[in-house]
Structure formats: C-alpha cells, structure tokens
Design a protein around this motif. Structure first.
Motif, short mmCIF file in Angstrom:
data_model
loop_
_atom_site.label_atom_id
_atom_site.label_comp_id
_atom_site.label_asym_id
_atom_site.label_seq_id
_atom_site.Cartn_x
_atom_site.Cartn_y
_atom_site.Cartn_z
N PRO A 283 -5.74 0.44 2.57
CA PRO A 283 -5.45 1.43 1.52
C PRO A 283 -6.13 1.12 0.19
O PRO A 283 -6.56 2.04 -0.51
N TYR A 284 -6.23 -0.16 -0.16
CA TYR A 284 -6.80 -0.47 -1.47
C TYR A 284 -8.31 -0.23 -1.49
O TYR A 284 -8.87 0.22 -2.49
N TYR B 95 1.43 0.89 -6.02
CA TYR B 95 1.43 2.26 -6.55
C TYR B 95 2.12 2.25 -7.91
O TYR B 95 3.10 1.54 -8.12
N HIS C 252 3.16 2.17 -1.39
CA HIS C 252 2.36 0.94 -1.50
C HIS C 252 2.89 0.10 -2.67
O HIS C 252 3.26 0.65 -3.72
N ALA D 127 -8.70 3.40 -1.88
CA ALA D 127 -8.34 3.80 -3.25
C ALA D 127 -9.48 3.45 -4.22
O ALA D 127 -9.82 4.25 -5.09
N LEU E 83 -3.24 5.38 -4.31
CA LEU E 83 -2.48 4.67 -3.26
C LEU E 83 -1.31 5.52 -2.76
O LEU E 83 -0.76 6.34 -3.52
#
Ligand code: HEM
Length: 506
Positions: free
Chosen positions: A349-350, A424, A421, A353, A417
């Motif tokens: 995810p990062y 976030y 998360h 992002a 995000l």
C-alpha cells in the motif's frame, strides 16, 4: 514615395480601428465575454502564446484559475476548467466510444498523415487506429513484455552498483531518461535504444529534445498566421543538426520491424498495425502514418514514466521519513530480489501511495498543459459552452489546489492509503482522490496505464530493495521553480548517491 507616405497613415489608422473594433467585440459581444479572465487573453492570443513560450504555462494557468475562479477565458475563443465534473464532461462524454469533444488540431495542424494515434483529431479515424492497437495493451500481451521490463530495470540497478556510489553520485534525470527510453523503445516496436549500455543519449532522444521547444513555437505560431514563417526554422535546424540521418535510421529500423512481424522476442505495441504482407507500405502517406504511430508510442511510453519516477524520487529524497517508511515496506515484503515481480508489488500500500502522490504532485505533460478539445455546443460543469469553443482542463491546478487536497504542495503519500492503514491520517479525509484522473478518461484515456504502473512499481521496489539513496550534499535544487515544460518537461539536475546494501547479487 510620396504616395506611400500619404497612404501609410491611412493603413495605420485602419489597423488601429480594426484592432479596436475587434477588441470591443471580443470583450463585450463575443459568446465568451461573460467568462472571467485576463483582459489581454480575451482580446488576443498574445497572453496564451507568451505563456506557452515561457515554459511555465501550467503555473500561469494555475494563477489565473486561482484569481478568476473555476472557469477562465485564456484566449479569445478558449476556456480552461478545473473542477472534476468539467473534466468528466469534456473527456468522459462519448457515444459508442466516439468522443463528443474532438481534439483540436494543435499538434498535427490539420494534416491527415500526421495524426497517427494521439494527435489524431478526427474521432472516427482515431477510433479505427485505437481499436487496432488496443489489444497490444491487454493483460496477456503485457505479460509477454514483463521479462524485457525486468531486464532493463536490472540493468539500471547494475549500473547504479558500479556508478552510483561515487561521492558526486549520478544524474537522476539522465539515468531515468535512459532507463525509460530503453524500455519504451523495446515496448513500442522492439527497438533497442541502448542508452544505458552506451551511457549516452541515443540520437533519437537528442532529436526529440532538440524539437522540444520548437514544437511549442510551432503550436504558438499557428495562432499567428503572420508569424507562421517561424515554422521554417525547422529547416534551418535540420541543416545544422544531423536530423535527417536520425530519421532515416528510425525509418530503416521501423521497416525492419515491419518485415519481422511476429518473429520478435516479445509482442510490442506496434505489432497490431503491421500490414499482413509484412512489407512497408509503398504509399508514402500510409508509411508516414505508421512512422507517426510508432514515434508517438515511443514518446508516450517514455516521457510520462520518466517524469513520474523523477518527481517521486526527488520528493522521497527530500522527505527522509517517508523514504524510510517506503524502504522498510519494500525490504520487509521481499526476502530476495527475484521475488519482486509485477504481481508481488501490487499489494504494497505504501508503494502505491507514494507513486500516486508522485503522479499528483507532478502530473505529466499532457495533463499539465491541458488537453484542448472543441465543444460541440453543450454544458460543461453547468456552463453552456457554444459550439467551436476550445475547452481544456487543468489537472495540474486541480492536483495542487487546497480545494481538492489538504496540504497540496507537499508530498504526503498518506492521503492515498486505505483508511484502515496504520499510517492513514484523517486530515486527508476530505481529499478528492476519485476526481483526480492523471491518465485522463473516456475514449482518449491513456492506453499505457497498466504497463506504466508495472514499470513504476517494479523500478521503485527494486531500487529501494537494493540501495540506500541520498542526495549529494551542496545542491541547491528547487524543482518547483526550475521546471520548464514545452513539448516535454525539462528536468532540473538532481545528483543522487545509490549506496548498495550488501545483499544477494542480482
Ligand atoms: C506516468 C505514466 C503515464 C501517464 C500519467 C499518462 C497519461 C496519459 C494521458 C493524460 C493521456 C491522454 C493524452 C491526450 O488526450 O492528449 C495519455 C494517452 C496515451 N498514453 Fe499515456 N500516460 C502514461 C504512460 C504511458 C505509457 C507507458 C504508454 C505506453 C506506450 C502510454 C500510452 C498512451 C497512449 C497510446 C495514449 C493515447 C490514447 C489515445 O489517444 O487513444 N502512456 N496518457
């Protein structure tokens, strides 16, 4: 002579009267007179032309939108919009994949041979070419290209191991340009550009940057018929540079590719439009069309990814905590370098992002310049726009506006995000992440979105798995101030050290 002297005041007088009457009409009686904007932009194309020639057009439009509101008149017959609804009205509206707002002829100047794919202004001709090519961008066709993608990213990593550790580091824009042109040549029509191997710009890259500013001059001169002889500067520049040879070489390479049809290491984007008989068309018009499509695929696949990686890495290097978080995510996700693939990088995810934030903070050239289209006579974001008026978006302004993003001028991947998360941050809850469309939308949307994501994720994941990165000290860089954009961005120099970790070799 005396007659000329007598005639001159009359000529000058008529000129002044014509300009005055035209200006009054454009300011008070023109169908766009109700739209706000700089007065000079309403009465003449001069404001527009100078803005483009300055290389700072996206910033100039941003200032105008911030000053005058969500719709601004930027030329006598031209409007720019910023709200997401306007973008979807202009680019998203279509009937059976035929766009309702056709492109202007800003790039191909009405030529039927030079439209190719991206510059094609006729929606029906565009659909025909797009339909032919689009299978080359399907999931299965992309899979066949993945080994080549890895090969180039791995070559980049090897070069950084050997060159990147020196105290003076390496030039980030130069090496990213080389990585991206190598990949793009290979993907477009199996053309090996060998930039990284030769540690030098391929002549083709020099050629397109040689024409970078010139493209803008041509686009602008098109609005001023009296200045159109400026176009003939191309001829001058062709005399002083070996452009003819480079073009001949490109053409020979393309002809070779046409004859190979299918018998290549991997299918490329060009495969779909190669004539069945595997012979370069004898009709010069048809051949020019193929050359145009090939060149457009090459540049479309080169410039946006190089800007994306450049912008993202530049901001990561300036945001040490963010860089550390991303590096930790990548190193914690893969035990071995070989585990990094186009599939295994997706769930990070990062990483996603950071790349989304990189695309937001520095949109690609097309989105930054606006993508001018012609109104069919309809409503855009609630405003009636008469038929024939040129409309465009400023994705650049939208991306950088506090109306759509909290803390917009800073690199803040947390905004992208998922809400569950750990990193976030609810300050970004009001961000309009759905309204932001860096790949555009509708029938003219980017065909290369998926491969661009593969390339960006793979490159960044492999680089950060293998290296600690640091800016070479003593550089005074401010890309916000120093970036210029003509046909393509001119990226300011950034020197970076790539310090390899003592991990398994490639
Ligand atoms: C950062 C990555 C990229 C971004 C942000 C991006 C963005 C865009 C945008 C905004 C357009 C619309 C342009 C216009 O209407 O004038 C476009 C069109 C296009 N892009 Fe990309 N692009 C990217 C990467 C790529 C790659 C890697 C390819 C591979 C060749 C590619 C191929 C194309 C093609 C073929 C079109 C024309 C589509 C059509 O007119 O039917 N793009 N892109």
């Amino acid at each position: 002579m005396d007659q000329v002297k007598q005639f001159l005041p009359f000529l000058l007088g008529s000129f002044v009267v014509t300009l005055t009457v035209r200006s009054i009409y454009r300011l008070y009686f023109h169908p766009l007179s109700k739209y706000p904007g700089p007065t000079i932009a309403a009465i003449s194309d001069i404001w527009y032309g100078l803005g483009w020639l300055s290389g700072r057009w996206p910033w100039i439009v941003e200032d105008a939108l911030n000053t005058y509101g969500d719709v601004v008149r930027i030329a006598p017959n031209e409007l720019v919009f910023v709200r997401p609804q306007a973008l979807s009205d202009i680019y998203g509206s279509h009937h059976q994949n035929i766009e309702l707002f056709p492109k202007t002829q800003i790039n191909n100047h009405g030529s039927e041979e030079r439209g190719g794919l991206i510059w094609e202004w006729d929606p029906v001709r565009h659909r025909k070419v797009a339909k032919q090519i689009s299978p080359a961008f399907s999931g299965r066709a992309l899979r066949a290209k993945e080994p080549a993608l890895h090969r180039y990213v791995d070559l980049f990593i090897q070069h950084m191991v050997s060159d990147g550790q020196d105290a003076q580091g390496v030039s980030l824009p130069t090496w990213l340009n080389w990585l991206c042109i190598d990949i793009s040549g290979e993907m477009a029509y199996n053309r090996q550009m060998n930039a990284m191997q030769n540690r030098a710009n391929p002549p083709y890259l020099d050629l397109i940057y040689g024409f970078n500013m010139f493209m803008t001059v041509t686009q602008v001169s098109w609005r001023f018929p009296l200045l159109s002889p400026l176009k003939y500067l191309t001829i001058l520049s062709a005399i002083f540079r070996p452009h003819g040879d480079i073009r001949k070489h490109s053409r020979a390479r393309l002809e070779q590719r046409i004859r190979q049809k299918g018998a290549v290491e991997h299918l490329d984007f060009f495969e779909q439009i190669i004539p069945e008989n595997r012979e370069p068309p004898s009709d010069p018009k048809e051949m020019r069309h193929l050359e145009q499509v090939a060149a457009q695929l090459l540049v479309a696949g080169y410039e946006p990814p190089s800007v994306w990686l450049y912008g993202t890495l530049y901001h990561l290097l300036n945001e040490k905590d963010t860089l550390r978080t991303l590096t930790n995510e990548i190193r914690g996700s893969f035990k071995a370098y070989k585990d990094i693939t186009s599939d295994t990088v997706i769930p990070l995810p990062y990483l996603t992002a950071c790349l989304k934030e990189g695309l937001r903070i520095l949109p690609n050239t097309a989105s930054s310049h606006g993508m001018p289209c012609i109104s069919p006579g309809t409503t855009v974001d609630g405003n009636y726009v008469p038929r024939g008026v040129v409309c465009q978006s400023s994705t650049f302004t939208q991306a950088r506006s506090p109306k759509y993003f909290f803390d917009p001028l800073h690199f803040r991947p947390a905004r992208w995000l998922p809400h569950d998360h750990a990193l976030y941050d609810s300050r970004f809850a009001g961000d309009d992440v759905k309204g932001y469309q860096p790949f555009s939308q509708g029938p003219r949307a980017c065909m290369g979105k998926e491969i661009a994501w593969w390339q960006a994720r793979l490159s960044l994941a492999k680089i950060l798995w293998k290296f600690d990165l640091e800016l070479v000290p003593g550089q005074n860089i401010d890309i916000e101030k120093n970036l210029r954009v003509y046909g393509m961005y001119i990226k300011p120099e950034v020197r970076v050290r790539f310090i390899p970790l003592n991990r398994e070799s490639l």
